[in-house]
Scaffold this active site. Sequence first.
Site, PDB file in Angstrom:
ATOM      1  N   PRO A   1       0.830  -1.220   0.000  1.00 41.96           N
ATOM      2  CA  PRO A   1       0.000   0.000   0.000  1.00 41.96           C
ATOM      3  C   PRO A   1       0.856   1.257   0.000  1.00 41.96           C
ATOM      4  CG  PRO A   1      -0.899  -1.612   1.529  1.00 41.96           C
ATOM      5  CD  PRO A   1       0.423  -2.162   1.060  1.00 41.96           C
ATOM      6  N   CYS A   2       0.515   2.184  -0.901  1.00 37.05           N
ATOM      7  CA  CYS A   2       1.328   3.399  -1.034  1.00 37.05           C
ATOM      8  C   CYS A   2       0.779   4.563  -0.212  1.00 37.05           C
ATOM      9  CB  CYS A   2       1.429   3.806  -2.498  1.00 37.05           C
ATOM     10  SG  CYS A   2      -0.164   4.193  -3.270  1.00 37.05           S
ATOM     11  N   GLN A   3      -0.463   4.443   0.277  1.00 42.58           N
ATOM     12  CA  GLN A   3      -1.077   5.558   0.998  1.00 42.58           C
ATOM     13  C   GLN A   3      -0.257   6.044   2.190  1.00 42.58           C
ATOM     14  OE1 GLN A   3      -2.601   2.781   0.107  1.00 42.58           O
ATOM     15  NE2 GLN A   3      -4.481   3.234  -1.024  1.00 42.58           N
TER      16      GLN A   3
END
Length: 363
Positions: free
Chosen positions: A100-102
Amino acid sequence: MMSANFLKSRTRALTGGDSLNRPIAIDLFCGSGAVTTAMKEDGYRVVAAVDMNRICGVTYRKNHPEVLFRKKDIRSLQPSELLVAIPKGKKLKLMAVCAPCQPFSSQNRRRGASDTRAPLILESVRLARALKPQLIIYENVPGIVASAIFQRLKRSLASAGYILGNPQRVDAADFGVPQRRVRCIVAAIRAPGRIKDFVVPAQGAERVTVRDALADLRPLSSGERDPHDLLHTSRAHHEITLRRLAAIPQDGGSRDSLPPELQLECHRNRNKGDFCDVYGRMRWDSVAPTLTTGCTDVTRGRYAHPRDDRAITLREAARLQTFPDWYQFAGNRSEIAEQIGNAVPVEMFRRLVAILRKSYPEL
């Protein structure tokens, strides 16, 4: 140049027969399967994938039924659950990690260690110790490089016998994707002296445009659908939205063109150009803006069609992410938009894997 015909004509990668002799790969944080599709198109046999999202799992299984899919939180995943998928006598060549890049996005106010998703990427090291892939490729947002997690990743990989290479900042638009999407790519390899070989070369100036990707699709009005393609369905816009879209010039126009009576209350008295992407139209002969999970909503960004008075459809969004037209998505419209917006562009990852194979022929 890639055209829409390229997207329509791409065939499914081999799932048996000749594929048995292909190099082995595993896909962590696989989402709806974009990276698996890319690796298969470049000649890999993907044997296992992991993601904890239920709808993504349904989509993944629809398109990659031969792959062992584990719907599981990676923190509770045991290496043995993936090892069983690697054929006897075969080595794991490549492990893709698109965590996940968030947590590392500049748009996330809780970015960094305060976001509980940030340490998930470190689980790749635990799995690498047991699976021993020859090479690991990480894909994330550029913001990850400045994080403490990235330094922990580098140290953990070193203790597991891997050297993490220099981060490479790439734009999907430079890799055959009709969309501006800046990402960070970094590779880790077990042969320390070789990691410097992996450098993403400068790409050609010629880009695939919105016109290349979308021009052959059926024109649609608000609420209309293509009877031959359920994904190519326009959302039904409110009357005020249609009035606003009609007032915005085609081919790149913005909400700055709206007369005072059609302006949104929250946008009045702001400087011209502020939030100009909201209600903005894409340009035919340029790349699209970065797609997000709100990519079929004109209030979430420059997601209005270049010509038609509507937001882009799910089919058009999938084309801009370079999913082949045969790809099937599970879920309702918002769930499909989320899967598409969160995906790694297929063509970008395919080309990056091809560069890896050239740098490391043994892969």
